[in-house]
Design a protein around this motif. Structure first.
Motif, PDB file in Angstrom:
ATOM      1  N   ILE A  58     -53.814 -15.160   0.239  1.00 47.99           N
ATOM      2  CA  ILE A  58     -52.985 -14.819  -0.790  1.00 47.99           C
ATOM      3  C   ILE A  58     -51.346 -14.834  -0.039  1.00 47.99           C
ATOM      4  N   ILE A  59     -51.176 -14.118   1.457  1.00 44.88           N
ATOM      5  CA  ILE A  59     -49.783 -14.064   1.231  1.00 44.88           C
ATOM      6  C   ILE A  59     -49.499 -15.695   1.132  1.00 44.88           C
ATOM      7  N   PHE A  60     -50.276 -16.662   1.915  1.00 43.16           N
ATOM      8  CA  PHE A  60     -49.332 -18.229   1.692  1.00 43.16           C
ATOM      9  C   PHE A  60     -49.822 -18.414   0.626  1.00 43.16           C
ATOM     10  N   PHE A  61     -50.223 -17.892  -0.527  1.00 41.69           N
ATOM     11  CA  PHE A  61     -50.438 -18.495  -2.280  1.00 41.69           C
ATOM     12  C   PHE A  61     -49.116 -18.018  -2.377  1.00 41.69           C
ATOM     13  N   LEU A  62     -48.550 -16.634  -2.107  1.00 44.72           N
ATOM     14  CA  LEU A  62     -47.102 -16.356  -2.240  1.00 44.72           C
ATOM     15  C   LEU A  62     -45.896 -17.747  -1.967  1.00 44.72           C
ATOM     16  N   PHE A  63     -46.336 -17.862  -0.647  1.00 47.53           N
ATOM     17  CA  PHE A  63     -45.394 -18.578  -0.183  1.00 47.53           C
ATOM     18  C   PHE A  63     -45.096 -20.131  -0.800  1.00 47.53           C
ATOM     19  N   MET A  64     -46.488 -20.648  -1.153  1.00 45.58           N
ATOM     20  CA  MET A  64     -46.544 -21.492  -2.201  1.00 45.58           C
ATOM     21  C   MET A  64     -45.993 -21.997  -3.553  1.00 45.58           C
TER      22      MET A  64
ATOM     23  N   GLY B  56     -40.342 -16.392  -1.415  1.00 47.57           N
ATOM     24  CA  GLY B  56     -41.717 -16.367  -0.432  1.00 47.57           C
ATOM     25  C   GLY B  56     -41.931 -14.483   0.296  1.00 47.57           C
ATOM     26  N   LEU B  57     -41.098 -13.993   0.567  1.00 47.29           N
ATOM     27  CA  LEU B  57     -40.895 -12.470   1.516  1.00 47.29           C
ATOM     28  C   LEU B  57     -40.670 -12.035  -0.225  1.00 47.29           C
ATOM     29  N   MET B  58     -40.265 -11.742  -0.486  1.00 51.51           N
ATOM     30  CA  MET B  58     -39.579 -10.898  -2.247  1.00 51.51           C
ATOM     31  C   MET B  58     -41.593 -10.939  -2.893  1.00 51.51           C
ATOM     32  N   LEU B  59     -41.371 -12.297  -3.236  1.00 59.57           N
ATOM     33  CA  LEU B  59     -42.771 -12.471  -3.733  1.00 59.57           C
ATOM     34  C   LEU B  59     -43.543 -11.410  -3.299  1.00 59.57           C
ATOM     35  N   ASN B  60     -43.699 -11.205  -1.762  1.00 62.92           N
ATOM     36  CA  ASN B  60     -45.565 -10.767  -1.469  1.00 62.92           C
ATOM     37  C   ASN B  60     -44.697  -8.486  -1.643  1.00 62.92           C
ATOM     38  N   PHE B  61     -43.661  -8.758  -1.106  1.00 62.07           N
ATOM     39  CA  PHE B  61     -43.158  -7.443  -1.114  1.00 62.07           C
ATOM     40  C   PHE B  61     -44.379  -6.675  -2.774  1.00 62.07           C
TER      41      PHE B  61
END
Length: 223
Positions: free
Chosen positions: A144-150, A200-205
């Motif tokens: 999921i983290i990878f998807f958000l960076f993608m 990507g960091l923002m979307l993960n947070f």
């Protein structure tokens, strides 16, 4: 029917429909008052943001468990998922205009951005839940983290290079050329990776705040 109407999924779906109608009314009213089509494009962007949610809802509604079918749908979902956070970057269009006060335009863009983002986060949570049948929790969380960076990389491609989801079919060689060169020569494209990593960091947070706040709220209601 009562069980369906009373379910949390039905309620959030109806709320998203109302939010979408609110967004549309804001843009139509703006067009009526100013006689300019400045923000009508946001309706198309929001439509694209709905596609990931429709795909994940299809998976859940028909209880798709076949790995081949699931992988195929998720690949399509990945192509469209960046459209959900993409609307955040439409804040680039915010500027003072004579016909409409800037505060109104800010509300218009934020309304679309929030609705699109929630559509995306709900669809991502759907995908996470379905993938949990096929792997360990830590592995799925990492995916999921990878998807958000993608997704943040996809937002960069859309905002700064003007690619869109359809170009996978319309112009795949041009799209993949722009992608591959950035992996081969990363130091020459610091803007690409700056946008990708920070967004990507923002979307993960944002996603994990959205997810865990909802989970804690449900637990409190049950106790």
């Amino acid at each position: 029917m009562k069980k369906l109407v009373g379910s949390s999924r039905f309620k959030i779906s109806m709320l998203l429909v109302l939010m979408t109608a609110f967004c549309f009314s804001l843009s139509v009213f703006r067009y009526y008052i100013s006689d300019t089509k400045v923000f009508l494009f946001l309706n198309w962007n929001l439509f694209l943001a709905w596609i990931p949610l429709l795909l994940s809802s299809f998976i859940l509604a028909f209880n798709i468990r076949s790995r081949i079918s699931l992988i195929f749908i998720i690949i399509i979902w990945i192509l469209f998922f960046p459209n959900s956070p993409y609307i955040l970057t439409d804040l680039f269009h915010l500027k003072a205009r004579n016909e409409i006060p800037i505060w109104y335009d800010l509300i218009v863009i934020l309304s679309y951005a929030w609705t699109g983002l929630i559509c995306g986060f709900i669809s991502l949570n759907d995908i996470e839940q379905r993938l949990s049948y096929y792997g360990k929790k830590k592995l799925i969380t990492g995916l999921i983290i990878f998807f958000l960076f993608m997704s943040s990389f996809g937002v960069y491609l859309g905002r700064f290079l003007r690619w869109n989801s359809w170009d996978v079919l319309n112009n795949p060689f041009g799209l993949f050329s722009d992608i591959i060169v950035r992996f081969i020569y990363p130091m020459e494209y610091t803007k690409t990776w700056g946008v990708t990593v920070l967004m990507g960091l923002m979307l993960n947070f944002m996603y994990f705040t959205f997810k865990w706040a909802g989970t804690n709220g449900q637990k409190e209601l049950q106790t």
